[in-house]
Structures are given as C-alpha cells and as structure tokens.
Design a protein around this motif. Structure first.
Motif, PDB file in Angstrom:
ATOM      1  N   LEU A  66      34.559  30.231  48.220  1.00  0.00           N
ATOM      2  CA  LEU A  66      35.826  30.621  47.314  1.00  0.00           C
ATOM      3  C   LEU A  66      35.320  31.203  45.835  1.00  0.00           C
ATOM      4  N   LEU A  67      34.604  30.468  45.334  1.00  0.00           N
ATOM      5  CA  LEU A  67      34.140  30.972  43.998  1.00  0.00           C
ATOM      6  C   LEU A  67      33.398  32.210  44.222  1.00  0.00           C
ATOM      7  N   ASN A  68      32.630  32.398  45.088  1.00  0.00           N
ATOM      8  CA  ASN A  68      31.877  33.552  45.154  1.00  0.00           C
ATOM      9  C   ASN A  68      32.848  34.635  45.436  1.00  0.00           C
ATOM     10  N   HIS A  69      33.653  34.381  46.262  1.00  0.00           N
ATOM     11  CA  HIS A  69      34.695  35.530  46.608  1.00  0.00           C
ATOM     12  C   HIS A  69      35.424  35.943  45.084  1.00  0.00           C
ATOM     13  N   CYS A  70      35.833  35.008  44.447  1.00  0.00           N
ATOM     14  CA  CYS A  70      36.422  35.181  43.101  1.00  0.00           C
ATOM     15  C   CYS A  70      35.668  36.193  41.975  1.00  0.00           C
ATOM     16  N   ALA A  71      34.513  35.550  42.235  1.00  0.00           N
ATOM     17  CA  ALA A  71      33.489  36.228  41.443  1.00  0.00           C
ATOM     18  C   ALA A  71      33.150  37.551  41.834  1.00  0.00           C
ATOM     19  N   ASN A  72      33.319  37.923  43.005  1.00  0.00           N
ATOM     20  CA  ASN A  72      32.915  39.182  43.351  1.00  0.00           C
ATOM     21  C   ASN A  72      34.137  40.209  43.792  1.00  0.00           C
ATOM     22  N   SER A  73      35.296  39.620  43.397  1.00  0.00           N
ATOM     23  CA  SER A  73      36.476  40.459  43.363  1.00  0.00           C
ATOM     24  C   SER A  73      36.183  41.316  41.865  1.00  0.00           C
ATOM     25  N   ALA A  74      36.789  42.570  41.907  1.00  0.00           N
ATOM     26  CA  ALA A  74      36.816  43.482  41.053  1.00  0.00           C
ATOM     27  C   ALA A  74      37.345  43.058  39.633  1.00  0.00           C
ATOM     28  N   ASP A  75      38.348  42.097  39.615  1.00  0.00           N
ATOM     29  CA  ASP A  75      38.921  41.631  38.518  1.00  0.00           C
ATOM     30  C   ASP A  75      38.061  40.364  38.023  1.00  0.00           C
ATOM     31  N   THR A  76      37.962  40.223  36.728  1.00  0.00           N
ATOM     32  CA  THR A  76      37.485  39.113  36.009  1.00  0.00           C
ATOM     33  C   THR A  76      38.588  38.373  35.167  1.00  0.00           C
ATOM     34  N   ILE A  77      39.507  38.774  35.184  1.00  0.00           N
ATOM     35  CA  ILE A  77      40.684  38.166  34.383  1.00  0.00           C
ATOM     36  C   ILE A  77      41.656  37.790  35.224  1.00  0.00           C
ATOM     37  N   LEU A  78      42.599  36.705  34.985  1.00  0.00           N
ATOM     38  CA  LEU A  78      43.536  36.150  35.632  1.00  0.00           C
ATOM     39  C   LEU A  78      44.817  36.715  35.597  1.00  0.00           C
ATOM     40  N   ASN A  79      44.922  38.033  36.369  1.00  0.00           N
ATOM     41  CA  ASN A  79      46.141  38.788  36.680  1.00  0.00           C
ATOM     42  C   ASN A  79      46.594  39.049  37.831  1.00  0.00           C
ATOM     43  N   ALA A  80      47.431  39.742  38.211  1.00  0.00           N
ATOM     44  CA  ALA A  80      48.208  39.921  39.684  1.00  0.00           C
ATOM     45  C   ALA A  80      47.163  40.126  40.533  1.00  0.00           C
TER      46      ALA A  80
END
Length: 183
Positions: A66-80
């Motif tokens: 889950l963390l790797n997915h979040c880290a690999n997503s284009a966004d690094t800020i908590l937005n929509a």
C-alpha cells in the motif's frame, strides 16, 4: 533473493491468506498451510517461525505494498488525486485488505497503518498552523483517525459508495481544515 525462495514464500503467504479467509486465524495450523500448498511442514518452518510470524510478515507485506503504491502515485500531496489513488488500490486489492482490517485479531495491521498515515499527514501536509490555537499533534491525530475510520468503514461495508464519491466527500470535509493550515 533467490527466485525459488520468493516463489515459496509467496505460495505460503497466499495459502495462509486463503486459509485465514476460510477458517480464521485461530483455526489455521502450519499443517493446514503445508497441506494446502502441497509442501513439507519443514519448508514452512524454514521460512517462518510459526503462524504468528507468518501473520506479521503478511501484514508488513501488505502495508508495504500500500505504501509503495502511494509513493509511486504521481501525487505526493494529500489531495483528491492522492485519495483517489489510495481508494483505487484498495478496490483492486479489496479481499486482502478487508480480511486484514475486519478481523479483530489483526490489530497490528490497523496500528501499523495508523502510524504510517500519521507520519504521512505530518510529513506530506507539513501541518504548519497559522493559528497557535491549533496543536500539530491534535490535528495530526484527528485527520489520521478520521481518514482511517473512513477507510475501514468503506472496506468493511464492501465499498458502499464509489471512489469519486468518497474522494469528493473527504475533500469537502478537509476544506475547512485547509483554510486554517498552510499546505
């Protein structure tokens, strides 16, 4: 790591997860895992100390994924976009995360997820209050508890609303907060 070792560990973990879903943690034995995976009991013990160790490794693996997915997503800020990415990942991997979040015996998974979300809230959002009446700790734990509560509700209730709806609602709820805190 040797591919054979990776394959064997993955086989053991997948078998364990399937048995957890069928029987529950208390009823799963190392013999069950070995039998279902069609391997020797000793092979299971070669990779894991016992079923508690296997559970710990399983939880760590799925938290990391889950963390790797979040880290690999284009966004690094908590937005929509970031929220949407998390919920899309959870939707694709619904079965395992429902299992890990819904079983009371897996409090370690929830605790680990809480810690990671709290770190993310603190680091990514940066929580720098313009108003000294806001406590960074209170804000961090309020947002973390809220997000984790929504995430658990969404998973445990079999995704009662779609990803766009949940993302829009979270952003609406965060709007008053973002007026007081520089992001």
């Amino acid at each position: 790591m040797d591919r054979r070792i990776q394959k064997t560990r993955q086989l053991i973990m997948n078998t364990f997860i399937n048995l957890l879903a069928e029987k529950g943690f208390e009823k799963v034995t190392i013999n069950d895992i070995a039998e279902r995976a069609n391997i020797n009991r000793g092979t299971v013990y070669l990779h894991y100390v016992d079923k508690f160790d296997l559970l710990d490794k399983c939880i760590e693996t799925y938290v990391e994924l889950l963390l790797n997915h979040c880290a690999n997503s284009a966004d690094t800020i908590l937005n929509a976009s970031a929220f949407q990415s998390v919920f899309e990942y959870l939707e694709k991997n619904f079965t395992i995360y429902k299992l890990l979040l819904s079983n009371e015996g897996f409090g370690f998974f929830r605790s680990r997820l809480y810690t990671i979300i709290a770190q993310t809230v603190t680091e990514v959002v940066g929580i720098k209050s313009e108003n000294s009446a806001f406590s960074n700790d209170v804000t961090t734990h309020f947002l973390t508890s809220g997000f984790l509560g929504v995430l658990e509700w969404w998973i445990n209730n079999s995704m009662p609303c779609n990803i766009q709806e949940i993302t829009e609602q979270l952003m609406f709820l965060l709007e008053p907060y973002t007026k007081h805190v520089r992001v």
